[in-house]
Structures are given as C-alpha cells and as structure tokens.
Design a protein around this motif. Structure first.
Motif, PDB file in Angstrom:
ATOM      1  N   ALA A   1       0.854  -1.025  -0.097  1.00  0.00           N
ATOM      2  CA  ALA A   1       0.148   0.127  -0.048  1.00  0.00           C
ATOM      3  C   ALA A   1       0.858   1.264  -0.107  1.00  0.00           C
ATOM      4  CB  ALA A   1      -0.874  -0.031   1.253  1.00  0.00           C
ATOM      5  N   GLY A   2       1.725   1.503  -1.010  1.00  0.00           N
ATOM      6  CA  GLY A   2       2.461   2.605  -1.383  1.00  0.00           C
ATOM      7  C   GLY A   2       1.699   3.354  -2.393  1.00  0.00           C
ATOM      8  N   PRO A   3       2.244   4.432  -2.915  1.00  0.00           N
ATOM      9  CA  PRO A   3       1.451   5.174  -4.135  1.00  0.00           C
ATOM     10  C   PRO A   3       0.954   4.163  -5.250  1.00  0.00           C
ATOM     11  CG  PRO A   3       3.356   6.325  -3.386  1.00  0.00           C
ATOM     12  CD  PRO A   3       3.455   4.914  -2.689  1.00  0.00           C
ATOM     13  N   ILE A   4       1.756   3.431  -5.685  1.00  0.00           N
ATOM     14  CA  ILE A   4       1.196   2.449  -6.809  1.00  0.00           C
ATOM     15  C   ILE A   4       0.307   1.518  -6.476  1.00  0.00           C
ATOM     16  CG2 ILE A   4       2.139   0.869  -8.455  1.00  0.00           C
ATOM     17  CD1 ILE A   4       4.545   2.232  -8.613  1.00  0.00           C
ATOM     18  N   GLY A   5       0.465   0.937  -5.056  1.00  0.00           N
ATOM     19  CA  GLY A   5      -0.471  -0.152  -4.990  1.00  0.00           C
ATOM     20  C   GLY A   5      -1.773   0.525  -4.510  1.00  0.00           C
ATOM     21  N   ALA A   6      -1.826   1.712  -3.772  1.00  0.00           N
ATOM     22  CA  ALA A   6      -3.073   2.394  -3.461  1.00  0.00           C
ATOM     23  C   ALA A   6      -3.632   2.833  -4.541  1.00  0.00           C
ATOM     24  CB  ALA A   6      -2.657   3.542  -2.433  1.00  0.00           C
ATOM     25  N   ALA A   7      -3.025   3.472  -5.580  1.00  0.00           N
ATOM     26  CA  ALA A   7      -3.544   3.937  -6.840  1.00  0.00           C
ATOM     27  C   ALA A   7      -4.246   2.612  -7.540  1.00  0.00           C
ATOM     28  CB  ALA A   7      -2.540   4.454  -7.503  1.00  0.00           C
ATOM     29  N   THR A   8      -3.529   1.548  -7.818  1.00  0.00           N
ATOM     30  CA  THR A   8      -3.986   0.301  -8.522  1.00  0.00           C
ATOM     31  C   THR A   8      -5.297  -0.123  -7.674  1.00  0.00           C
ATOM     32  OG1 THR A   8      -1.727  -0.384  -8.810  1.00  0.00           O
ATOM     33  CG2 THR A   8      -3.472  -1.970  -9.213  1.00  0.00           C
ATOM     34  N   ALA A   9      -5.336   0.025  -6.323  1.00  0.00           N
ATOM     35  CA  ALA A   9      -6.669  -0.431  -5.814  1.00  0.00           C
ATOM     36  C   ALA A   9      -7.828   0.522  -5.899  1.00  0.00           C
ATOM     37  CB  ALA A   9      -6.245  -0.785  -4.260  1.00  0.00           C
ATOM     38  N   HIS A  10      -7.569   1.607  -6.086  1.00  0.00           N
ATOM     39  CA  HIS A  10      -8.409   2.893  -6.152  1.00  0.00           C
ATOM     40  C   HIS A  10      -8.978   2.576  -7.619  1.00  0.00           C
ATOM     41  CE1 HIS A  10      -9.598   7.174  -6.803  1.00  0.00           C
ATOM     42  NE2 HIS A  10      -8.956   7.000  -7.800  1.00  0.00           N
TER      43      HIS A  10
ATOM     44  N   ASP B   1       6.946  -0.700   9.206  1.00  0.00           N
ATOM     45  CA  ASP B   1       8.046  -1.275   9.283  1.00  0.00           C
ATOM     46  C   ASP B   1       8.292  -2.737   8.557  1.00  0.00           C
ATOM     47  OD1 ASP B   1       9.200   0.806  10.905  1.00  0.00           O
ATOM     48  OD2 ASP B   1       8.213  -0.339  12.616  1.00  0.00           O
ATOM     49  N   ASP B   2       7.261  -2.670   7.725  1.00  0.00           N
ATOM     50  CA  ASP B   2       7.113  -4.314   7.033  1.00  0.00           C
ATOM     51  C   ASP B   2       7.986  -4.576   5.672  1.00  0.00           C
ATOM     52  OD1 ASP B   2       5.590  -4.955   8.699  1.00  0.00           O
ATOM     53  OD2 ASP B   2       3.739  -4.715   7.799  1.00  0.00           O
ATOM     54  N   GLY B   3       8.911  -3.304   5.427  1.00  0.00           N
ATOM     55  CA  GLY B   3       9.614  -3.443   4.111  1.00  0.00           C
ATOM     56  C   GLY B   3      10.012  -2.109   3.826  1.00  0.00           C
ATOM     57  N   PRO B   4      11.088  -1.857   2.730  1.00  0.00           N
ATOM     58  CA  PRO B   4      11.496  -0.637   2.207  1.00  0.00           C
ATOM     59  C   PRO B   4      10.513   0.152   1.890  1.00  0.00           C
ATOM     60  CG  PRO B   4      12.138  -2.213   0.760  1.00  0.00           C
ATOM     61  CD  PRO B   4      11.647  -2.965   2.230  1.00  0.00           C
TER      62      PRO B   4
ATOM     63  N   THR C   1      -1.207  -8.143   6.229  1.00  0.00           N
ATOM     64  CA  THR C   1      -0.370  -9.247   6.269  1.00  0.00           C
ATOM     65  C   THR C   1       0.712  -9.177   7.029  1.00  0.00           C
ATOM     66  OG1 THR C   1       0.681  -8.430   4.341  1.00  0.00           O
ATOM     67  CG2 THR C   1      -1.327  -9.874   4.084  1.00  0.00           C
ATOM     68  N   GLY C   2       1.198  -8.031   7.505  1.00  0.00           N
ATOM     69  CA  GLY C   2       2.677  -7.920   7.928  1.00  0.00           C
ATOM     70  C   GLY C   2       3.590  -8.148   6.799  1.00  0.00           C
ATOM     71  N   PRO C   3       4.966  -8.190   7.329  1.00  0.00           N
ATOM     72  CA  PRO C   3       5.920  -8.422   6.156  1.00  0.00           C
ATOM     73  C   PRO C   3       5.642  -9.676   5.175  1.00  0.00           C
ATOM     74  CG  PRO C   3       6.950  -8.336   8.162  1.00  0.00           C
ATOM     75  CD  PRO C   3       5.373  -8.270   8.522  1.00  0.00           C
ATOM     76  N   VAL C   4       5.544  -9.396   4.190  1.00  0.00           N
ATOM     77  CA  VAL C   4       5.218 -10.483   3.039  1.00  0.00           C
ATOM     78  C   VAL C   4       6.448 -11.077   2.725  1.00  0.00           C
ATOM     79  CG1 VAL C   4       4.549 -11.100   0.677  1.00  0.00           C
ATOM     80  CG2 VAL C   4       3.079  -9.472   2.091  1.00  0.00           C
TER      81      VAL C   4
ATOM     82  N   ILE D   1       2.089 -14.847   1.277  1.00  0.00           N
ATOM     83  CA  ILE D   1       2.504 -15.325   2.727  1.00  0.00           C
ATOM     84  C   ILE D   1       3.042 -14.169   3.507  1.00  0.00           C
ATOM     85  CG2 ILE D   1       3.681 -16.777   4.161  1.00  0.00           C
ATOM     86  CD1 ILE D   1       3.375 -18.905   1.663  1.00  0.00           C
ATOM     87  N   GLY D   2       2.357 -13.561   4.360  1.00  0.00           N
ATOM     88  CA  GLY D   2       2.750 -12.750   5.328  1.00  0.00           C
ATOM     89  C   GLY D   2       3.055 -13.265   6.518  1.00  0.00           C
ATOM     90  N   GLU D   3       3.806 -12.721   7.420  1.00  0.00           N
ATOM     91  CA  GLU D   3       4.292 -13.081   8.845  1.00  0.00           C
ATOM     92  C   GLU D   3       3.039 -13.008   9.770  1.00  0.00           C
ATOM     93  OE1 GLU D   3       7.668 -10.994  10.270  1.00  0.00           O
ATOM     94  OE2 GLU D   3       8.914 -11.853   8.806  1.00  0.00           O
ATOM     95  N   GLN D   4       2.056 -12.138   9.546  1.00  0.00           N
ATOM     96  CA  GLN D   4       0.785 -12.226  10.274  1.00  0.00           C
ATOM     97  C   GLN D   4      -0.197 -13.070   9.671  1.00  0.00           C
ATOM     98  OE1 GLN D   4      -0.378  -8.180  11.432  1.00  0.00           O
ATOM     99  NE2 GLN D   4       1.630  -7.667  11.807  1.00  0.00           N
ATOM    100  N   SER D   5      -0.237 -12.959   8.298  1.00  0.00           N
ATOM    101  CA  SER D   5      -1.589 -13.742   7.678  1.00  0.00           C
ATOM    102  C   SER D   5      -1.190 -13.963   6.116  1.00  0.00           C
ATOM    103  CB  SER D   5      -2.874 -12.971   7.669  1.00  0.00           C
ATOM    104  OG  SER D   5      -3.038 -11.604   7.142  1.00  0.00           O
ATOM    105  N   THR D   6      -2.152 -14.879   5.657  1.00  0.00           N
ATOM    106  CA  THR D   6      -2.103 -15.158   4.090  1.00  0.00           C
ATOM    107  C   THR D   6      -3.176 -14.439   3.354  1.00  0.00           C
ATOM    108  OG1 THR D   6      -3.056 -17.066   4.374  1.00  0.00           O
ATOM    109  CG2 THR D   6      -0.520 -17.159   4.619  1.00  0.00           C
ATOM    110  N   VAL D   7      -3.004 -14.552   2.072  1.00  0.00           N
ATOM    111  CA  VAL D   7      -4.161 -14.030   1.194  1.00  0.00           C
ATOM    112  C   VAL D   7      -4.218 -14.934   0.058  1.00  0.00           C
ATOM    113  CG1 VAL D   7      -4.881 -12.036  -0.072  1.00  0.00           C
ATOM    114  CG2 VAL D   7      -4.015 -11.593   2.118  1.00  0.00           C
ATOM    115  N   ASP D   8      -5.139 -15.294  -0.345  1.00  0.00           N
ATOM    116  CA  ASP D   8      -5.394 -16.063  -1.570  1.00  0.00           C
ATOM    117  C   ASP D   8      -6.102 -15.477  -2.753  1.00  0.00           C
ATOM    118  OD1 ASP D   8      -4.084 -18.454  -0.471  1.00  0.00           O
ATOM    119  OD2 ASP D   8      -5.819 -19.429   0.166  1.00  0.00           O
ATOM    120  N   ALA D   9      -5.370 -15.396  -3.903  1.00  0.00           N
ATOM    121  CA  ALA D   9      -6.139 -14.704  -4.819  1.00  0.00           C
ATOM    122  C   ALA D   9      -5.837 -15.391  -6.419  1.00  0.00           C
ATOM    123  CB  ALA D   9      -5.730 -13.162  -5.039  1.00  0.00           C
ATOM    124  N   GLN D  10      -6.553 -14.990  -7.325  1.00  0.00           N
ATOM    125  CA  GLN D  10      -6.196 -15.543  -8.567  1.00  0.00           C
ATOM    126  C   GLN D  10      -5.348 -14.774  -9.499  1.00  0.00           C
ATOM    127  OE1 GLN D  10     -10.995 -15.222  -9.517  1.00  0.00           O
ATOM    128  NE2 GLN D  10     -10.125 -16.876 -10.926  1.00  0.00           N
TER     129      GLN D  10
END
Ligand SMILES: Cc1cc2nc3c(=O)[nH]c(=O)nc-3n(C[C@H](O)[C@H](O)[C@H](O)COP(=O)(O)OP(=O)(O)OC[C@H]3O[C@@H](n4cnc5c(N)ncnc54)[C@H](O)[C@@H]3O)c2cc1C
Length: 307
Positions: free
Chosen positions: A10-19, A37-40, A124-127, A140-149
């Motif tokens: 959820a940086g600028p690109i991810g947020a704009a893609t979701a939007h 703190d989950d990644g750069p 997800t925490g850090p993926v 696969i994140g340290e807190q949870s996983t997400v499944d998607a096509q």
C-alpha cells in the motif's frame, strides 16, 4: 476466501491500483497492507514534487493527471497536504507549474477511497513469499496469508526480495531537511532548480508535521554510494551550493530523508505471464494514478485469462 485480485503493498502504486480497480467496479479485490516497518517504503521519504513541465508529453500528461486529481480532492475537502509551488529553472528562467504533496496523505486518501468502494483490506505483516496455490496464488505474510487468482506486487523496491530476477536498477535518493525558519515570505519560495558544475542542486519548501521546512537536494554534486543508510554530506554540499543559495549558508540538517528508488521513471510491468504481475516505477508519487491504471488494466486482463 479466494479473492479475484490481491494488490500487495500500500504505497502510491498499490493504493492507486486498488483505487482504479474500485473505480472500475471490479469485485473481490483486496489490498494487502503491511505496516510502516514491513519493508522498504520510499513514499514516506518522498520530496513530494509533482511538476509536469516535461519534454516527454506522455510523462507530462501522467504527472498532470496526479496534479489534477490532487487539486480536485483537496477542493472536495480531502485532508491531503498540497502546496502550489512552481519550479524556477534557473538555467532557463522558466517558471513551471508544480505542486508539492505529502505522499503519505495521498496514499491514505487513495486507500480510503478504494475501501469505501468495496476493496477489502488485509494486514499481512511483512510479506515473505508468493506461491502458486491451486489455480491462483498465496501471498504469505508473517501475520496472515491472502489467496487470490491474480496478484499485483506493488512493494516498491521490496519487489526485489520476492522476485529477485527483476531488472535491478536502483538509485539512492537523499534530501536534507534544514533547520532554517520558514517565515511568511520564505513560504512562497518556488522549487528552485540550479545547475552547478556538472550537476544541479534544488531547494524547496515542504510541509512536515512540525511545520514548513526548507529542503535541499542534489544530483551529481557530491558522490554518495552508501546504499545502507543516510549520509550527512551537507558540509560538502554547502561548499558547492552556498554561492547560488546564499540563504542556506550555515543551515544544518534537522533530518535526512533517504531511500532507494528505481532509476527507470517509466512504469515497468512484469510477472510470470499468468496471474502474477509486478509493477515498479521511479519517481512514482508524481505519476501514481496513471501507473495504477496501467497495473489495473494488466490485472483485469490477467483475470480474464485465468478466470
Ligand atoms: C528521498 C526521496 C525523495 C523522493 N522524491 C520524490 C519526488 O519528489 N517525487 C516523486 O514522484 N517521487 C519521489 N521519490 C520516489 C517515490 O517515493 C517512489 O518512486 C515511490 O514511493 C514508489 O512507490 P511504490 O508504491 O512503488 O513503492 P513504495 O513507496 O516503496 O511503497 C511500497 C509499500 O510496500 C511496503 N512493503 C515493501 N516491502 C514489503 C514486504 N515485504 N511486505 C509488506 N509490505 C512491504 C512498504 O512498506 C510500502 O508501504 C522520492 C524517493 C526518495 C527516497
């Protein structure tokens, strides 16, 4: 549950893609967010410069789209800190229209607008990995996983940790936030870009949580090859820039904004040719809406292929 599309990061690109996916009414989309703190993360360090005075008409249009989105959002009351501050290009004397945005506000706004339009959010925490799972993928994140096509990896330079064979062309970017007061008249300073020797320096006013600050950056004036952290080379920079910017003499760094960014300033879409898409771009704050649109188009095309 298996989502249709997971946008990861959820940086600028991810947020704009979701939007953008939300605007298109694509159902079953999730934005997988880590935490700060989950990644750069480049965007919290961004200078926030949005200047669409470019020789390349496509780049100019992409940046102007972000500017126009910001103006409309702010007019409608969105809490995005945006300052209108033209570029003063000292070499040519051109005063070019530009904005300066607090990128974290823009990201929060895009994420919230996607959420209101039905995009789910999962922390997800850090993926740490994305694996094939059935007909789709498991994030696969340290807190949870997400499944998607279909998965859109939008982790900025963090994409390299998950897809190491991405073309690796990164650059260090660093800005000095100075301890000088910004009074009423200084607040109107344009974003000054000055050629000096073989490089150039730039100075502008930016809004931070503790008020307005002068910010100084450079290209090709002082060498800084340490990609592990910020380096205080302000004394060397003063020696090069104080004749051009006398009002900066004696200033010290209150803090240093720094991070790694992609050198390529055009959107790079990659992936496995099936449902895993990577999206990266340097200086992506200023063009994030157009990049998000390209990523959303790639994701919906992949969904049609795998679906
Ligand atoms: C000092 C500096 C100044 C800059 N100035 C400007 C400017 O003036 N104008 C401009 O347009 N651009 C500027 N940029 C560049 C801009 O910030 C980046 O190009 C842009 O933020 C990239 O967007 P992104 O969404 O791809 O990645 P990012 O902004 O890096 O966002 C990626 C997101 O993914 C998360 N993440 C990463 N890895 C993981 C993981 N493994 N698990 C979970 N989450 C993860 C991060 O925490 C972050 O939330 C600057 C950059 C720097 C460093």
């Amino acid at each position: 549950m298996t989502y249709a599309i997971a946008v990861v990061g959820a940086g600028p690109i991810g947020a704009a893609t979701a939007h953008e996916l939300a605007l298109r009414g694509v159902p079953d989309v999730v934005l997988a967010c880590g935490g700060p703190d989950d990644g750069p993360a480049a965007y919290p360090q961004s200078g926030g410069s949005v200047c669409w005075h470019r020789p390349d008409p496509d780049k100019a249009a992409a940046i102007e789209e972000t500017a126009s989105y910001l103006r409309s959002a702010v007019e409608a009351g969105a809490p995005i800190r945006v300052r209108t501050a033209p570029y003063l290009l000292l070499e040519t004397g051109v005063l070019a229209p530009a904005l300066n945005v607090t990128a974290a506000d823009l990201v929060a706004h895009l994420t919230a607008s996607a959420g209101r339009a039905g995009v789910a959010t999962v922390t997800t925490g850090p993926v740490t990995a994305v694996r094939r799972a059935g007909p789709g993928y498991r994030v696969i994140g340290e807190q949870s996983t997400v499944d998607a096509q279909v998965v859109v990896l939008a982790l900025g330079t963090g994409n390299l940790a998950l897809v190491p064979d991405l073309p690796r062309e990164l650059e260090k970017r660093q800005l000095f936030v100075l301890d000088l007061p910004v009074d009423g008249r200084r607040a109107d300073l344009p974003h000054i870009v000055a050629p000096i020797g073989d490089g150039y320096a730039y100075c502008f006013v930016k809004e931070f949580d503790n008020g307005l600050r002068l910010v100084l950056g450079q290209e090709e004036l002082v060498e800084d090859t340490d990609t592990t952290g910020p380096v205080d080379y302000l004394d060397a920079l003063h020696a090069r820039v104080d004749t051009t910017f006398p009002f900066l003499a004696g200033a010290r760094a209150e803090r240093i904004l720094w991070g790694l960014d992609w050198t390529t300033k055009a959107p790079a879409l990659g992936g496995d040719g099936a449902g895993l898409i990577t999206v990266n771009c340097g200086s992506a704050v200023r063009a994030c809406l157009s990049i998000g649109r390209a990523a959303a188009t790639a994701a919906t095309a992949a969904l049609t292929r795998v679906g």
